[in-house]
Design an enzyme around this catalytic site. Structure first.
Site, PDB file in Angstrom:
ATOM      1  N   GLY A   8       0.822  -1.221   0.000  1.00 57.00           N
ATOM      2  CA  GLY A   8       0.000   0.000   0.000  1.00 57.00           C
ATOM      3  C   GLY A   8       0.844   1.254   0.000  1.00 57.00           C
ATOM      4  N   THR A  10       1.581   3.254  -2.307  1.00 60.85           N
ATOM      5  CA  THR A  10       1.035   4.368  -3.113  1.00 60.85           C
ATOM      6  C   THR A  10      -0.109   5.078  -2.394  1.00 60.85           C
ATOM      7  N   GLY A  11      -0.522   4.578  -1.237  1.00 60.67           N
ATOM      8  CA  GLY A  11      -1.635   5.187  -0.497  1.00 60.67           C
ATOM      9  C   GLY A  11      -1.160   6.296   0.428  1.00 60.67           C
ATOM     10  N   ASP A  56       0.568  -8.387  -5.396  1.00 57.60           N
ATOM     11  CA  ASP A  56      -0.852  -8.123  -5.157  1.00 57.60           C
ATOM     12  C   ASP A  56      -1.314  -8.994  -3.994  1.00 57.60           C
ATOM     13  N   LEU A  78      -0.241  -2.251   4.774  1.00 54.92           N
ATOM     14  CA  LEU A  78      -1.166  -1.115   4.687  1.00 54.92           C
ATOM     15  C   LEU A  78      -2.116  -1.247   3.497  1.00 54.92           C
ATOM     16  N   SER A 123      -8.451  -1.133  12.158  1.00 56.11           N
ATOM     17  CA  SER A 123      -9.207   0.121  12.045  1.00 56.11           C
ATOM     18  C   SER A 123     -10.248   0.276  13.147  1.00 56.11           C
ATOM     19  N   GLU A 125     -13.025   1.264  12.574  1.00 49.24           N
ATOM     20  CA  GLU A 125     -14.299   0.807  11.992  1.00 49.24           C
ATOM     21  C   GLU A 125     -14.726  -0.522  12.611  1.00 49.24           C
ATOM     22  N   TYR A 147     -16.448  -3.640   5.060  1.00 51.07           N
ATOM     23  CA  TYR A 147     -15.060  -3.234   5.335  1.00 51.07           C
ATOM     24  C   TYR A 147     -14.710  -3.508   6.797  1.00 51.07           C
ATOM     25  N   LYS A 151     -11.925  -6.086   8.321  1.00 51.89           N
ATOM     26  CA  LYS A 151     -10.838  -5.651   9.210  1.00 51.89           C
ATOM     27  C   LYS A 151     -10.841  -6.453  10.520  1.00 51.89           C
ATOM     28  N   ARG A 182      -4.728  12.550   1.670  1.00 52.41           N
ATOM     29  CA  ARG A 182      -5.897  11.700   1.836  1.00 52.41           C
ATOM     30  C   ARG A 182      -6.649  11.585   0.510  1.00 52.41           C
TER      31      ARG A 182
HETATM   32  P1  NAP Z   1      -5.388   4.222   0.911  1.00 54.38           P
HETATM   33  O1  NAP Z   1      -4.861   5.603   0.681  1.00 54.38           O
HETATM   34  O2  NAP Z   1      -6.716   3.836   0.338  1.00 54.38           O
HETATM   35  O3  NAP Z   1      -4.273   3.205   0.319  1.00 54.38           O
HETATM   36  C1  NAP Z   1      -4.555   1.844   0.122  1.00 54.38           C
HETATM   37  C2  NAP Z   1      -3.368   1.196  -0.580  1.00 54.38           C
HETATM   38  O4  NAP Z   1      -3.650  -0.195  -0.766  1.00 54.38           O
HETATM   39  C3  NAP Z   1      -3.060   1.771  -1.975  1.00 54.38           C
HETATM   40  O5  NAP Z   1      -1.658   1.867  -2.107  1.00 54.38           O
HETATM   41  C4  NAP Z   1      -3.601   0.682  -2.910  1.00 54.38           C
HETATM   42  O6  NAP Z   1      -2.945   0.636  -4.152  1.00 54.38           O
HETATM   43  C5  NAP Z   1      -3.253  -0.559  -2.097  1.00 54.38           C
HETATM   44  N1  NAP Z   1      -3.998  -1.759  -2.510  1.00 54.38           N
HETATM   45  C6  NAP Z   1      -5.334  -1.911  -2.581  1.00 54.38           C
HETATM   46  N2  NAP Z   1      -5.634  -3.154  -2.965  1.00 54.38           N
HETATM   47  C7  NAP Z   1      -4.458  -3.807  -3.156  1.00 54.38           C
HETATM   48  C8  NAP Z   1      -4.119  -5.126  -3.573  1.00 54.38           C
HETATM   49  N3  NAP Z   1      -5.029  -6.039  -3.888  1.00 54.38           N
HETATM   50  N4  NAP Z   1      -2.807  -5.464  -3.630  1.00 54.38           N
HETATM   51  C9  NAP Z   1      -1.848  -4.548  -3.331  1.00 54.38           C
HETATM   52  N5  NAP Z   1      -2.118  -3.288  -2.957  1.00 54.38           N
HETATM   53  C10 NAP Z   1      -3.410  -2.919  -2.875  1.00 54.38           C
HETATM   54  O7  NAP Z   1      -5.434   3.879   2.448  1.00 54.38           O
HETATM   55  P2  NAP Z   1      -4.733   4.627   3.701  1.00 54.38           P
HETATM   56  O8  NAP Z   1      -5.641   5.685   4.187  1.00 54.38           O
HETATM   57  O9  NAP Z   1      -3.328   4.921   3.370  1.00 54.38           O
HETATM   58  O10 NAP Z   1      -4.803   3.469   4.797  1.00 54.38           O
HETATM   59  C11 NAP Z   1      -3.771   2.492   4.905  1.00 54.38           C
HETATM   60  C12 NAP Z   1      -4.306   1.275   5.613  1.00 54.38           C
HETATM   61  O11 NAP Z   1      -4.769   1.639   6.903  1.00 54.38           O
HETATM   62  C13 NAP Z   1      -5.502   0.602   4.919  1.00 54.38           C
HETATM   63  O12 NAP Z   1      -5.393  -0.770   5.177  1.00 54.38           O
HETATM   64  C14 NAP Z   1      -6.711   1.167   5.656  1.00 54.38           C
HETATM   65  O13 NAP Z   1      -7.797   0.280   5.571  1.00 54.38           O
HETATM   66  C15 NAP Z   1      -6.142   1.282   7.059  1.00 54.38           C
HETATM   67  N6  NAP Z   1      -6.723   2.311   7.916  1.00 54.38           N
HETATM   68  C16 NAP Z   1      -6.763   3.601   7.482  1.00 54.38           C
HETATM   69  C17 NAP Z   1      -7.254   4.574   8.330  1.00 54.38           C
HETATM   70  C18 NAP Z   1      -7.304   6.019   7.900  1.00 54.38           C
HETATM   71  O14 NAP Z   1      -7.993   6.802   8.572  1.00 54.38           O
HETATM   72  N7  NAP Z   1      -6.586   6.410   6.854  1.00 54.38           N
HETATM   73  C19 NAP Z   1      -7.684   4.232   9.623  1.00 54.38           C
HETATM   74  C20 NAP Z   1      -7.587   2.912  10.032  1.00 54.38           C
HETATM   75  C21 NAP Z   1      -7.090   1.954   9.179  1.00 54.38           C
HETATM   76  P3  NAP Z   1      -3.459   1.476  -5.437  1.00 54.38           P
HETATM   77  O15 NAP Z   1      -2.751   2.803  -5.358  1.00 54.38           O
HETATM   78  O16 NAP Z   1      -3.026   0.629  -6.573  1.00 54.38           O
HETATM   79  O17 NAP Z   1      -4.953   1.612  -5.325  1.00 54.38           O
HETATM   80  O1  G4F Z   2     -14.297   9.914   5.543  1.00 52.04           O
HETATM   81  P1  G4F Z   2     -15.129   8.700   5.599  1.00 52.04           P
HETATM   82  O2  G4F Z   2     -15.473   8.057   4.300  1.00 52.04           O
HETATM   83  O3  G4F Z   2     -14.357   7.709   6.573  1.00 52.04           O
HETATM   84  P2  G4F Z   2     -14.822   6.414   7.412  1.00 52.04           P
HETATM   85  O4  G4F Z   2     -16.029   5.776   6.837  1.00 52.04           O
HETATM   86  O5  G4F Z   2     -14.873   6.830   8.837  1.00 52.04           O
HETATM   87  O6  G4F Z   2     -13.601   5.416   7.147  1.00 52.04           O
HETATM   88  C1  G4F Z   2     -12.246   5.859   7.221  1.00 52.04           C
HETATM   89  O7  G4F Z   2     -11.780   5.711   8.536  1.00 52.04           O
HETATM   90  C2  G4F Z   2     -11.674   4.356   9.001  1.00 52.04           C
HETATM   91  C3  G4F Z   2     -11.175   4.412  10.438  1.00 52.04           C
HETATM   92  O8  G4F Z   2     -12.282   4.474  11.307  1.00 52.04           O
HETATM   93  C4  G4F Z   2     -10.723   3.610   8.097  1.00 52.04           C
HETATM   94  F1  G4F Z   2     -10.553   2.356   8.536  1.00 52.04           F
HETATM   95  C5  G4F Z   2     -11.272   3.605   6.678  1.00 52.04           C
HETATM   96  O9  G4F Z   2     -10.341   2.940   5.824  1.00 52.04           O
HETATM   97  C6  G4F Z   2     -11.409   5.053   6.231  1.00 52.04           C
HETATM   98  O10 G4F Z   2     -10.129   5.604   6.145  1.00 52.04           O
HETATM   99  O11 G4F Z   2     -16.498   9.015   6.344  1.00 52.04           O
HETATM  100  C7  G4F Z   2     -16.544   9.623   7.616  1.00 52.04           C
HETATM  101  C8  G4F Z   2     -17.971  10.001   7.961  1.00 52.04           C
HETATM  102  C9  G4F Z   2     -18.989   8.877   7.781  1.00 52.04           C
HETATM  103  O12 G4F Z   2     -19.839   8.831   8.888  1.00 52.04           O
HETATM  104  C10 G4F Z   2     -19.787   9.259   6.541  1.00 52.04           C
HETATM  105  O13 G4F Z   2     -21.136   8.807   6.536  1.00 52.04           O
HETATM  106  O14 G4F Z   2     -18.395  11.048   7.087  1.00 52.04           O
HETATM  107  C11 G4F Z   2     -19.727  10.776   6.665  1.00 52.04           C
HETATM  108  N1  G4F Z   2     -19.980  11.460   5.397  1.00 52.04           N
HETATM  109  C12 G4F Z   2     -20.933  12.411   5.206  1.00 52.04           C
HETATM  110  N2  G4F Z   2     -20.937  12.809   3.918  1.00 52.04           N
HETATM  111  C13 G4F Z   2     -19.349  11.240   4.233  1.00 52.04           C
HETATM  112  C14 G4F Z   2     -19.953  12.093   3.294  1.00 52.04           C
HETATM  113  N3  G4F Z   2     -18.326  10.418   3.890  1.00 52.04           N
HETATM  114  C15 G4F Z   2     -17.865  10.439   2.619  1.00 52.04           C
HETATM  115  N4  G4F Z   2     -16.837   9.639   2.282  1.00 52.04           N
HETATM  116  N5  G4F Z   2     -18.449  11.248   1.663  1.00 52.04           N
HETATM  117  C16 G4F Z   2     -19.498  12.098   1.945  1.00 52.04           C
HETATM  118  O15 G4F Z   2     -20.002  12.800   1.075  1.00 52.04           O
END
Ligand code: NAP
Ligand code: G4F
Length: 329
Positions: A8, A10-11, A56, A78, A123, A125, A147, A151, A182
Protein backbone atom coordinates in the site's frame (compact mmCIF):
# COMPACT_ATOMS: atom_id res chain seq x y z
CA UNK A 1 20.73 -1.23 7.04
CA UNK A 2 17.38 -2.88 7.96
CA UNK A 3 14.94 -3.62 5.14
CA UNK A 4 11.20 -2.95 5.39
CA UNK A 5 8.44 -3.96 3.00
CA UNK A 6 5.46 -1.62 2.80
CA UNK A 7 2.30 -2.84 1.06
CA UNK A 8 0.00 0.00 0.00
CA UNK A 9 2.98 2.32 -0.52
CA UNK A 10 1.03 4.37 -3.11
CA UNK A 11 -1.63 5.19 -0.50
CA UNK A 12 -1.77 8.00 2.04
CA UNK A 13 -0.18 6.09 4.92
CA UNK A 14 2.24 4.11 2.77
CA UNK A 15 3.78 7.31 1.43
CA UNK A 16 4.28 8.84 4.89
CA UNK A 17 5.57 5.57 6.34
CA UNK A 18 8.08 5.18 3.50
CA UNK A 19 9.37 8.72 4.22
CA UNK A 20 9.73 7.94 7.93
CA UNK A 21 11.53 4.63 7.30
CA UNK A 22 13.95 6.30 4.87
CA UNK A 23 14.75 8.90 7.54
CA UNK A 24 15.41 6.09 10.02
CA UNK A 25 17.95 4.57 7.59
CA UNK A 26 15.89 1.68 6.24
CA UNK A 27 16.04 0.22 2.78
CA UNK A 28 12.37 0.52 1.76
CA UNK A 29 10.64 -1.89 -0.61
CA UNK A 30 7.25 -0.61 -1.74
CA UNK A 31 4.82 -3.20 -3.04
CA UNK A 32 2.57 -1.97 -5.85
CA UNK A 33 -0.04 -3.80 -7.85
CA UNK A 34 -0.12 -3.77 -11.62
CA UNK A 35 -2.27 -0.98 -13.07
CA UNK A 36 -2.50 0.24 -16.66
CA UNK A 37 -1.59 3.76 -15.54
CA UNK A 38 1.14 4.35 -12.97
CA UNK A 39 -0.25 5.89 -9.84
CA UNK A 40 2.81 7.23 -7.98
CA UNK A 41 1.55 10.74 -7.17
CA UNK A 42 2.13 10.36 -3.43
CA UNK A 43 5.59 8.79 -3.72
CA UNK A 44 7.03 10.65 -6.71
CA UNK A 45 9.33 12.71 -4.44
CA UNK A 46 10.92 9.55 -2.96
CA UNK A 47 10.60 7.26 -5.97
CA UNK A 48 14.38 7.17 -6.50
CA UNK A 49 15.04 6.30 -2.87
CA UNK A 50 12.76 3.27 -2.59
CA UNK A 51 12.58 0.02 -4.52
CA UNK A 52 9.30 -0.89 -6.17
CA UNK A 53 8.25 -4.54 -6.17
CA UNK A 54 5.20 -5.73 -8.07
CA UNK A 55 2.80 -7.80 -6.02
CA UNK A 56 -0.85 -8.12 -5.16
CA UNK A 57 -2.63 -9.16 -1.98
CA UNK A 58 -4.77 -11.42 -4.18
CA UNK A 59 -1.75 -13.35 -5.41
CA UNK A 60 0.00 -15.63 -2.93
CA UNK A 61 3.00 -16.40 -5.16
CA UNK A 62 3.81 -12.70 -5.63
CA UNK A 63 3.95 -12.21 -1.85
CA UNK A 64 6.21 -15.20 -1.29
CA UNK A 65 8.50 -14.14 -4.15
CA UNK A 66 8.90 -10.59 -2.80
CA UNK A 67 9.86 -11.85 0.67
CA UNK A 68 12.31 -14.35 -0.84
CA UNK A 69 13.91 -11.70 -3.05
CA UNK A 70 14.20 -8.79 -0.59
CA UNK A 71 14.40 -10.59 2.78
CA UNK A 72 12.84 -7.74 4.84
CA UNK A 73 13.07 -7.70 8.63
CA UNK A 74 9.80 -5.73 8.91
CA UNK A 75 6.57 -5.91 6.88
CA UNK A 76 3.90 -3.21 7.15
CA UNK A 77 0.61 -4.35 5.64
CA UNK A 78 -1.17 -1.11 4.69
CA UNK A 79 -2.74 -2.33 1.44
CA UNK A 80 -6.51 -2.73 1.49
CA UNK A 81 -9.75 -1.73 -0.17
CA UNK A 82 -10.11 1.07 2.36
CA UNK A 83 -13.26 2.99 1.32
CA UNK A 84 -16.31 2.00 3.38
CA UNK A 85 -19.04 2.76 0.74
CA UNK A 86 -17.24 0.59 -1.86
CA UNK A 87 -17.27 -2.26 0.62
CA UNK A 88 -21.09 -2.24 0.45
CA UNK A 89 -21.08 -2.40 -3.36
CA UNK A 90 -18.11 -4.82 -3.60
CA UNK A 91 -18.23 -6.86 -0.39
CA UNK A 92 -16.56 -10.01 -1.74
CA UNK A 93 -13.65 -8.13 -3.32
CA UNK A 94 -13.25 -6.15 -0.10
CA UNK A 95 -13.05 -9.44 1.81
CA UNK A 96 -10.44 -10.80 -0.60
CA UNK A 97 -8.16 -7.74 -0.22
CA UNK A 98 -8.82 -6.56 3.27
CA UNK A 99 -9.43 -9.87 5.08
CA UNK A 100 -7.89 -12.82 3.20
CA UNK A 101 -5.03 -10.65 1.91
CA UNK A 102 -3.76 -10.50 5.51
CA UNK A 103 -3.66 -14.29 5.77
CA UNK A 104 -1.87 -14.57 2.43
CA UNK A 105 0.82 -12.20 3.68
CA UNK A 106 1.11 -13.90 7.07
CA UNK A 107 1.41 -17.29 5.34
CA UNK A 108 4.14 -15.90 3.11
CA UNK A 109 5.99 -14.78 6.26
CA UNK A 110 5.49 -18.18 7.90
CA UNK A 111 6.88 -19.94 4.81
CA UNK A 112 9.80 -17.62 4.00
CA UNK A 113 10.96 -16.23 7.37
CA UNK A 114 8.87 -16.36 10.57
CA UNK A 115 11.28 -13.97 12.28
CA UNK A 116 9.91 -11.08 10.16
CA UNK A 117 8.11 -8.45 12.27
CA UNK A 118 4.60 -7.76 10.96
CA UNK A 119 2.29 -4.75 11.28
CA UNK A 120 -1.40 -5.03 10.38
CA UNK A 121 -3.40 -1.87 9.60
CA UNK A 122 -6.49 -2.48 11.70
CA UNK A 123 -9.21 0.12 12.05
CA UNK A 124 -11.56 1.83 14.47
CA UNK A 125 -14.30 0.81 11.99
CA UNK A 126 -14.13 -2.54 13.83
CA UNK A 127 -15.86 -0.86 16.82
CA UNK A 128 -18.78 0.17 14.56
CA UNK A 129 -21.89 0.34 16.73
CA UNK A 130 -19.76 1.12 19.73
CA UNK A 131 -20.10 -0.92 22.90
CA UNK A 132 -18.38 1.69 25.09
CA UNK A 133 -17.04 5.25 24.96
CA UNK A 134 -14.12 5.80 24.52
CA UNK A 135 -12.95 2.69 22.66
CA UNK A 136 -9.81 0.90 23.85
CA UNK A 137 -8.01 -2.36 23.04
CA UNK A 138 -10.52 -4.14 25.31
CA UNK A 139 -13.70 -2.79 23.70
CA UNK A 140 -15.66 -5.55 21.88
CA UNK A 141 -16.01 -5.18 18.11
CA UNK A 142 -19.37 -4.60 16.35
CA UNK A 143 -18.52 -3.75 12.71
CA UNK A 144 -21.16 -1.97 10.61
CA UNK A 145 -19.85 -2.47 7.07
CA UNK A 146 -18.29 -5.25 4.99
CA UNK A 147 -15.06 -3.23 5.34
CA UNK A 148 -15.33 -3.30 9.14
CA UNK A 149 -16.09 -7.03 9.09
CA UNK A 150 -13.05 -7.68 6.86
CA UNK A 151 -10.84 -5.65 9.21
CA UNK A 152 -12.07 -7.69 12.21
CA UNK A 153 -10.94 -10.82 10.35
CA UNK A 154 -7.57 -9.20 9.58
CA UNK A 155 -7.17 -8.23 13.23
CA UNK A 156 -7.92 -11.69 14.62
CA UNK A 157 -5.85 -13.60 12.06
CA UNK A 158 -2.91 -11.37 13.08
CA UNK A 159 -3.48 -12.22 16.76
CA UNK A 160 -3.95 -15.88 15.83
CA UNK A 161 -0.66 -16.15 13.87
CA UNK A 162 1.15 -14.43 16.74
CA UNK A 163 -0.21 -16.96 19.22
CA UNK A 164 -0.01 -20.03 16.94
CA UNK A 165 3.35 -19.53 15.23
CA UNK A 166 5.14 -17.13 17.56
CA UNK A 167 5.34 -14.46 14.85
CA UNK A 168 6.08 -10.91 16.05
CA UNK A 169 2.76 -9.57 14.71
CA UNK A 170 1.07 -6.36 15.86
CA UNK A 171 -2.31 -4.92 15.07
CA UNK A 172 -2.60 -1.14 15.17
CA UNK A 173 -6.22 -0.12 15.72
CA UNK A 174 -5.97 3.30 14.13
CA UNK A 175 -8.74 5.87 14.27
CA UNK A 176 -9.35 8.13 11.25
CA UNK A 177 -6.24 10.00 10.20
CA UNK A 178 -6.06 12.57 7.47
CA UNK A 179 -3.67 14.80 5.53
CA UNK A 180 -3.39 16.64 2.22
CA UNK A 181 -2.56 13.19 0.75
CA UNK A 182 -5.90 11.70 1.84
CA UNK A 183 -8.01 10.24 -0.99
CA UNK A 184 -10.51 12.82 -2.29
CA UNK A 185 -13.47 10.49 -1.70
CA UNK A 186 -13.05 10.58 2.11
CA UNK A 187 -15.13 13.22 3.84
CA UNK A 188 -12.32 15.42 5.21
CA UNK A 189 -10.50 15.88 1.93
CA UNK A 190 -13.78 16.09 0.01
CA UNK A 191 -14.72 19.02 2.29
CA UNK A 192 -11.37 20.85 2.27
CA UNK A 193 -11.02 20.51 -1.50
CA UNK A 194 -14.64 21.72 -1.87
CA UNK A 195 -13.94 24.71 0.40
CA UNK A 196 -10.90 25.70 -1.68
CA UNK A 197 -12.80 25.35 -4.97
CA UNK A 198 -15.75 27.39 -3.67
CA UNK A 199 -13.45 30.09 -2.28
CA UNK A 200 -11.70 30.35 -5.66
CA UNK A 201 -14.97 30.44 -7.59
CA UNK A 202 -14.50 26.99 -9.15
CA UNK A 203 -17.58 25.38 -7.50
CA UNK A 204 -20.88 26.59 -6.16
CA UNK A 205 -21.91 23.74 -3.84
CA UNK A 206 -20.69 20.72 -1.92
CA UNK A 207 -22.90 17.62 -1.75
CA UNK A 208 -22.55 15.48 1.37
CA UNK A 209 -24.34 12.72 3.30
CA UNK A 210 -24.67 12.32 7.07
CA UNK A 211 -23.39 15.40 8.91
CA UNK A 212 -24.12 14.05 12.41
CA UNK A 213 -21.58 11.22 12.56
CA UNK A 214 -18.62 11.85 14.81
CA UNK A 215 -15.01 10.80 14.23
CA UNK A 216 -11.73 10.97 16.12
CA UNK A 217 -9.61 12.63 13.42
CA UNK A 218 -5.80 12.78 13.67
CA UNK A 219 -2.87 13.64 11.42
CA UNK A 220 -1.51 10.78 9.27
CA UNK A 221 2.25 11.43 9.76
CA UNK A 222 1.73 11.10 13.55
CA UNK A 223 -0.01 7.76 13.02
CA UNK A 224 2.69 6.14 10.86
CA UNK A 225 5.15 6.91 13.67
CA UNK A 226 2.99 4.74 15.95
CA UNK A 227 3.15 1.88 13.40
CA UNK A 228 6.94 1.97 13.40
CA UNK A 229 7.11 2.17 17.22
CA UNK A 230 4.95 -0.97 17.52
CA UNK A 231 7.57 -3.00 15.66
CA UNK A 232 10.46 -1.73 17.84
CA UNK A 233 9.24 -3.15 21.18
CA UNK A 234 10.45 -6.23 23.08
CA UNK A 235 7.10 -7.97 22.58
CA UNK A 236 4.36 -7.75 19.95
CA UNK A 237 1.02 -6.30 21.03
CA UNK A 238 -2.08 -4.47 19.78
CA UNK A 239 -2.60 -0.74 20.26
CA UNK A 240 -5.32 1.86 19.78
CA UNK A 241 -3.99 5.03 18.13
CA UNK A 242 -6.27 8.07 18.43
CA UNK A 243 -6.41 11.67 19.62
CA UNK A 244 -9.10 11.12 22.26
CA UNK A 245 -11.26 13.94 20.79
CA UNK A 246 -14.38 13.50 18.72
CA UNK A 247 -15.97 15.95 16.25
CA UNK A 248 -18.97 15.75 13.95
CA UNK A 249 -18.82 16.20 10.19
CA UNK A 250 -20.81 19.41 10.83
CA UNK A 251 -18.03 20.70 13.11
CA UNK A 252 -15.49 19.87 10.40
CA UNK A 253 -17.56 21.96 7.99
CA UNK A 254 -17.80 24.90 10.41
CA UNK A 255 -14.05 24.87 11.01
CA UNK A 256 -13.02 24.52 7.37
CA UNK A 257 -15.44 27.03 5.80
CA UNK A 258 -14.78 29.35 8.78
CA UNK A 259 -11.05 29.28 8.00
CA UNK A 260 -11.75 31.07 4.68
CA UNK A 261 -14.50 33.29 6.14
CA UNK A 262 -17.41 31.46 4.51
CA UNK A 263 -20.64 30.12 6.02
CA UNK A 264 -20.90 26.40 5.19
CA UNK A 265 -24.72 26.48 5.31
CA UNK A 266 -24.79 28.58 2.13
CA UNK A 267 -22.94 25.92 0.12
CA UNK A 268 -23.57 22.43 1.53
CA UNK A 269 -26.36 20.35 0.02
CA UNK A 270 -27.40 17.16 1.80
CA UNK A 271 -27.62 14.31 -0.67
CA UNK A 272 -29.23 10.97 0.26
CA UNK A 273 -26.99 9.08 -2.15
CA UNK A 274 -24.05 9.60 0.25
CA UNK A 275 -25.81 7.92 3.18
CA UNK A 276 -24.67 4.38 4.00
CA UNK A 277 -26.85 1.28 4.58
CA UNK A 278 -25.51 1.22 8.17
CA UNK A 279 -23.58 4.05 9.83
CA UNK A 280 -20.90 4.28 12.50
CA UNK A 281 -22.27 7.16 14.58
CA UNK A 282 -19.53 7.87 17.08
CA UNK A 283 -15.84 7.04 17.32
CA UNK A 284 -13.45 8.29 19.99
CA UNK A 285 -10.36 6.40 21.01
CA UNK A 286 -8.50 5.85 24.25
CA UNK A 287 -4.82 5.70 23.22
CA UNK A 288 -3.45 5.62 26.76
CA UNK A 289 -1.76 2.23 26.22
CA UNK A 290 0.13 3.60 23.18
CA UNK A 291 1.09 6.61 25.30
CA UNK A 292 2.33 4.46 28.19
CA UNK A 293 4.10 1.70 26.27
CA UNK A 294 5.19 3.37 23.04
CA UNK A 295 5.61 6.93 24.29
CA UNK A 296 3.32 7.96 21.41
CA UNK A 297 1.16 11.06 21.37
CA UNK A 298 -0.48 13.12 18.63
CA UNK A 299 1.17 16.41 17.66
CA UNK A 300 -1.55 18.10 15.57
CA UNK A 301 -4.88 19.32 16.98
CA UNK A 302 -8.25 19.10 15.19
CA UNK A 303 -8.20 22.82 14.30
CA UNK A 304 -4.62 22.63 13.02
CA UNK A 305 -5.47 19.57 10.92
CA UNK A 306 -8.44 21.27 9.27
CA UNK A 307 -6.49 24.44 8.56
CA UNK A 308 -3.47 22.68 7.10
CA UNK A 309 -5.71 20.65 4.78
CA UNK A 310 -7.68 23.70 3.62
CA UNK A 311 -4.44 25.66 3.04
CA UNK A 312 -2.94 22.78 1.04
CA UNK A 313 -6.06 22.59 -1.15
CA UNK A 314 -6.12 26.36 -1.70
CA UNK A 315 -2.51 26.18 -2.82
CA UNK A 316 -3.24 23.20 -5.09
CA UNK A 317 -6.22 24.83 -6.84
CA UNK A 318 -4.41 28.19 -7.16
CA UNK A 319 -1.56 26.37 -8.92
CA UNK A 320 -4.05 24.66 -11.25
CA UNK A 321 -5.66 28.00 -12.08
CA UNK A 322 -2.26 29.56 -12.89
CA UNK A 323 -1.35 26.56 -15.06
CA UNK A 324 -4.66 26.82 -16.96
CA UNK A 325 -4.17 30.57 -17.44
CA UNK A 326 -0.61 30.05 -18.72
CA UNK A 327 -1.65 27.32 -21.16
CA UNK A 328 -4.51 29.38 -22.60
CA UNK A 329 -2.34 32.53 -22.94
P1 NAP B 1 -5.39 4.22 0.91
O1 NAP B 1 -4.86 5.60 0.68
O2 NAP B 1 -6.72 3.84 0.34
O3 NAP B 1 -4.27 3.20 0.32
C1 NAP B 1 -4.55 1.84 0.12
C2 NAP B 1 -3.37 1.20 -0.58
O4 NAP B 1 -3.65 -0.20 -0.77
C3 NAP B 1 -3.06 1.77 -1.98
O5 NAP B 1 -1.66 1.87 -2.11
C4 NAP B 1 -3.60 0.68 -2.91
O6 NAP B 1 -2.95 0.64 -4.15
C5 NAP B 1 -3.25 -0.56 -2.10
N1 NAP B 1 -4.00 -1.76 -2.51
C6 NAP B 1 -5.33 -1.91 -2.58
N2 NAP B 1 -5.63 -3.15 -2.97
C7 NAP B 1 -4.46 -3.81 -3.16
C8 NAP B 1 -4.12 -5.13 -3.57
N3 NAP B 1 -5.03 -6.04 -3.89
N4 NAP B 1 -2.81 -5.46 -3.63
C9 NAP B 1 -1.85 -4.55 -3.33
N5 NAP B 1 -2.12 -3.29 -2.96
C10 NAP B 1 -3.41 -2.92 -2.88
O7 NAP B 1 -5.43 3.88 2.45
P2 NAP B 1 -4.73 4.63 3.70
O8 NAP B 1 -5.64 5.69 4.19
O9 NAP B 1 -3.33 4.92 3.37
O10 NAP B 1 -4.80 3.47 4.80
C11 NAP B 1 -3.77 2.49 4.90
C12 NAP B 1 -4.31 1.27 5.61
O11 NAP B 1 -4.77 1.64 6.90
C13 NAP B 1 -5.50 0.60 4.92
O12 NAP B 1 -5.39 -0.77 5.18
C14 NAP B 1 -6.71 1.17 5.66
O13 NAP B 1 -7.80 0.28 5.57
C15 NAP B 1 -6.14 1.28 7.06
N6 NAP B 1 -6.72 2.31 7.92
C16 NAP B 1 -6.76 3.60 7.48
C17 NAP B 1 -7.25 4.57 8.33
C18 NAP B 1 -7.30 6.02 7.90
O14 NAP B 1 -7.99 6.80 8.57
N7 NAP B 1 -6.59 6.41 6.85
C19 NAP B 1 -7.68 4.23 9.62
C20 NAP B 1 -7.59 2.91 10.03
C21 NAP B 1 -7.09 1.95 9.18
P3 NAP B 1 -3.46 1.48 -5.44
O15 NAP B 1 -2.75 2.80 -5.36
O16 NAP B 1 -3.03 0.63 -6.57
O17 NAP B 1 -4.95 1.61 -5.32
O1 G4F C 1 -14.30 9.91 5.54
P1 G4F C 1 -15.13 8.70 5.60
O2 G4F C 1 -15.47 8.06 4.30
O3 G4F C 1 -14.36 7.71 6.57
P2 G4F C 1 -14.82 6.41 7.41
O4 G4F C 1 -16.03 5.78 6.84
O5 G4F C 1 -14.87 6.83 8.84
O6 G4F C 1 -13.60 5.42 7.15
C1 G4F C 1 -12.25 5.86 7.22
O7 G4F C 1 -11.78 5.71 8.54
C2 G4F C 1 -11.67 4.36 9.00
C3 G4F C 1 -11.18 4.41 10.44
O8 G4F C 1 -12.28 4.47 11.31
C4 G4F C 1 -10.72 3.61 8.10
F1 G4F C 1 -10.55 2.36 8.54
C5 G4F C 1 -11.27 3.61 6.68
O9 G4F C 1 -10.34 2.94 5.82
C6 G4F C 1 -11.41 5.05 6.23
O10 G4F C 1 -10.13 5.60 6.14
O11 G4F C 1 -16.50 9.02 6.34
C7 G4F C 1 -16.54 9.62 7.62
C8 G4F C 1 -17.97 10.00 7.96
C9 G4F C 1 -18.99 8.88 7.78
O12 G4F C 1 -19.84 8.83 8.89
C10 G4F C 1 -19.79 9.26 6.54
O13 G4F C 1 -21.14 8.81 6.54
O14 G4F C 1 -18.39 11.05 7.09
C11 G4F C 1 -19.73 10.78 6.66
N1 G4F C 1 -19.98 11.46 5.40
C12 G4F C 1 -20.93 12.41 5.21
N2 G4F C 1 -20.94 12.81 3.92
C13 G4F C 1 -19.35 11.24 4.23
C14 G4F C 1 -19.95 12.09 3.29
N3 G4F C 1 -18.33 10.42 3.89
C15 G4F C 1 -17.86 10.44 2.62
N4 G4F C 1 -16.84 9.64 2.28
N5 G4F C 1 -18.45 11.25 1.66
C16 G4F C 1 -19.50 12.10 1.94
O15 G4F C 1 -20.00 12.80 1.07
Amino acid sequence: MPTALVTGVTGQDGSYLAELLLKQGYKVIGMVRRTSTINFDRIRHIQDEIEIAQGDLLDQLSLISILQEYRPQEVYNLAAQSFVPTSFSQPVLTGEFTALGVTRLLDAIRIVDPSIRFYQASSSEMFGKVREVPQSEDTPFYPRSPYGVAKVYGHWITVNYRESYDIYACSGILFNHESPRRGLEFVTHKITSGVARIKLGLSKELRLGNLDSRRDWGYAPDYVRAMWLMLQQDNPDDYVVATGETHSVREFLEESFGHVDLDWQEFVVQDDSYYRPAEVDLLVGDASKAGRQLGWEPSVSFGELVRLMVDADLEYWQRQLKRDAASSA
